[in-house]
Design an enzyme around this catalytic site. Structure first.
Site, PDB file in Angstrom:
ATOM      1  N   ARG A 279     -10.201 -11.743   2.505  1.00 36.11           N
ATOM      2  CA  ARG A 279     -11.502 -12.906   1.467  1.00 36.11           C
ATOM      3  C   ARG A 279     -10.897 -14.098   1.823  1.00 36.11           C
ATOM      4  O   ARG A 279     -11.433 -14.875   1.651  1.00 36.11           O
ATOM      5  CB  ARG A 279     -12.109 -12.222  -0.169  1.00 36.11           C
ATOM      6  CG  ARG A 279     -11.170 -11.804  -0.816  1.00 36.11           C
ATOM      7  CD  ARG A 279     -11.263 -11.044  -1.960  1.00 36.11           C
ATOM      8  NE  ARG A 279     -10.916  -9.937  -2.035  1.00 36.11           N
ATOM      9  CZ  ARG A 279     -11.547  -8.797  -2.746  1.00 36.11           C
ATOM     10  NH1 ARG A 279     -11.729  -9.007  -4.063  1.00 36.11           N
ATOM     11  NH2 ARG A 279     -11.258  -7.754  -2.191  1.00 36.11           N
TER      12      ARG A 279
ATOM     13  N   LYS B 183       0.879  -1.039  -0.109  1.00 31.88           N
ATOM     14  CA  LYS B 183      -0.164  -0.149   0.447  1.00 31.88           C
ATOM     15  C   LYS B 183       0.647   1.901  -0.235  1.00 31.88           C
ATOM     16  O   LYS B 183       1.718   1.398   0.393  1.00 31.88           O
ATOM     17  CB  LYS B 183      -1.172   0.470   0.971  1.00 31.88           C
ATOM     18  CG  LYS B 183      -1.506  -0.701   1.346  1.00 31.88           C
ATOM     19  CD  LYS B 183      -2.702  -0.762   2.005  1.00 31.88           C
ATOM     20  CE  LYS B 183      -3.876  -2.084   2.892  1.00 31.88           C
ATOM     21  NZ  LYS B 183      -4.784  -1.264   1.913  1.00 31.88           N
TER      22      LYS B 183
END
Length: 462
Positions: free
Chosen positions: A314, A240
């Site tokens: 996820r 990120k």
């Protein structure tokens, strides 16, 4: 008893608080007398929503408080009372005038009184509100304590809340209610068939783990809660940028919220067999980090191509949901700080929820409005499932484009749920970016008050 409350039978003198709509201001001032009317006039107090005015007596001491609820515009005013907890001087108060949902207003006061003081000298004085005898005191205290606990976990930085520490919080909750708990750590995850949890957490010096506990009558309806426990997310090899990493201590917000909801269920003694499942990892970078393009076989047996290592949540939920689904629970709920797309679509305060069960969705929508705990149903749109196609595996865990990111994430998770009668996925933010009356800036509980209301209405107490 929370520090912001006094019990109904307190003998301490309490200053009256008049929470009033703008239309009721004149009548209230008439009842309080000419001095109060004159003071309100000088101060220009008009009972606008969220405004307050301290009323002095003849000796300059605090004699009362006016709190404005504004003009009727269809908006709920109950939660406004959370603002009082931050503006009143220390002392004892009682709610003398209020028309609305009393329990919700008192809950809002408790939520507004939250303070995260782990790293600073705590304040020793509080404005304290006398709990009226007609209020459901236990329910108010139970709700407030659960929300405060969620906020404490989310606000704690990752240097003090790693994978072991979050697991310890799960253990502590389970032990407090006599639940049966199991924890699987590190390479044992592979032997226990949680390959995606292991892959995501393998690069961290703090071992990944999965913690699960069960509580309640084994013969009661099965309710299972799954929470994403990423204690910090660097993004992995798809690292990120710095601005996106600043709040990543909150990436375990799904786990924190699930623990808060579980606490409410157990403390209320709902007639359910509760299971809580928390996969816990740190998404770090090292030589053994999972990579874009890797393919892993999930617990369910589906092979998953890794499209981006920054979509790690996820993956761990996939294994956890597959495990939870094996028991065919009546209700299966997962909560996760999953996608930025959800924030783009609905902002930070309105989490999207996904379910195939229209009746459960309707119950949740009604409960959401009743307890002022917002959420909004988005569709599990089947045509978008094609966005998850992989040329080399059963499924890619992200879509190939920038559209419908929250929906495609929910569709991916849905592939791992088959046996549960009702499944609901909540894509929460778990954070309040700017303070609101009942929500100080920082970690936040989202949807759990509404979900608890649905579960309590369905299953009641033992």
């Amino acid at each position: 008893m929370l520090a912001c409350f006094l019990p109904p039978d307190t003998t301490e003198a309490a200053v009256p608080v008049h929470a009033i709509a703008a239309a009721d201001l004149a009548g209230t001032l008439d009842a309080l007398g000419p001095a109060a009317r004159a003071w309100a006039g000088v101060a220009g107090f008009e009972a606008k929503a969220g405004t307050h005015l301290l009323l002095p007596d003849e000796d300059g001491r605090l004699a009362g408080v006016l709190f404005g609820l504004g003009k009727p515009d269809g908006a709920r005013t109950d939660m406004l009372l959370g603002k009082l907890a931050g503006v009143l001087p220390p002392g004892a108060y009682r709610l003398a005038t209020f028309e609305g949902d009393l329990d919700l207003a008192l809950t809002a006061f408790a939520l507004g009184a939250y303070r995260f003081e782990r790293y600073v000298a705590p304040k020793e004085t509080w404005p304290r509100l006398v709990l009226p005898s007609e209020a459901d005191v236990l329910a108010i205290l139970r709700t407030a304590a659960a929300v405060h606990g969620v906020r404490d976990l989310v606000n704690t930085p990752a240097n003090d809340l790693g994978t072991a520490e979050l697991a310890a919080a799960v253990h502590a909750l389970a032990a407090a209610h006599g639940a049966e708990i199991e924890e699987i750590v590190g390479d044992h995850l592979l032997a226990a068939n949680y390959p995606l949890v292991h892959a995501v957490g393998a690069a961290s010096a703090r071992p990944p783990r999965l913690v699960t506990f069960t509580w309640g009558d084994p013969a009661a309806p099965k309710v299972t809660l799954v929470g994403k426990g990423v204690v910090f997310d660097t993004g992995g090899l798809n690292i990120k940028p710095d601005a996106s990493m600043l709040l990543m201590k909150k990436d375990m917000g799904g786990a924190a919220n699930v623990l808060g909801l579980a606490r409410m269920v157990m403390e209320a003694g709902l007639s359910v067999r509760l299971r809580v499942v928390v996969p816990i990892v740190e998404n770090s970078i090292s030589g053994n980090a999972f990579r874009p393009g890797d393919v892993y076989r999930s617990r369910k047996g589906l092979t998953v191509e890794i499209g981006n290592t920054d979509a790690e949540g996820r993956l761990i939920l996939a294994d956890a949901l597959a495990f939870a689904d094996e028991e065919a629970p009546e209700v299966l709920v997962d909560m996760a700080t999953l996608t930025g797309a959800a924030r783009v679509a609905l902002g930070p305060d309105l989490p999207p929820v996904y379910t195939r069960d229209d009746d459960f969705a309707a119950e949740l929508a009604a409960a959401s409005a009743a307890v002022a705990d917002p959420c909004w149903r988005l569709p599990l749109w089947p045509p978008y499932d094609d966005m998850l196609k992989s040329k080399i595996a059963d499924v890619n865990h992200i879509s190939g484009g920038s559209y419908a990111g929250s929906i495609t994430a929910a569709l991916f998770l849905g592939r791992f749920v088959e046996k549960a009668r009702t499944w609901l996925h909540a894509d929460i933010f778990a954070w309040t970016p700017s303070a609101k009356p009942a929500s100080p800036e920082g970690g936040e509980a989202q949807v759990i008050r509404a979900l608890y209301a649905v579960l309590a209405a369905r299953y009641g107490r033992r």
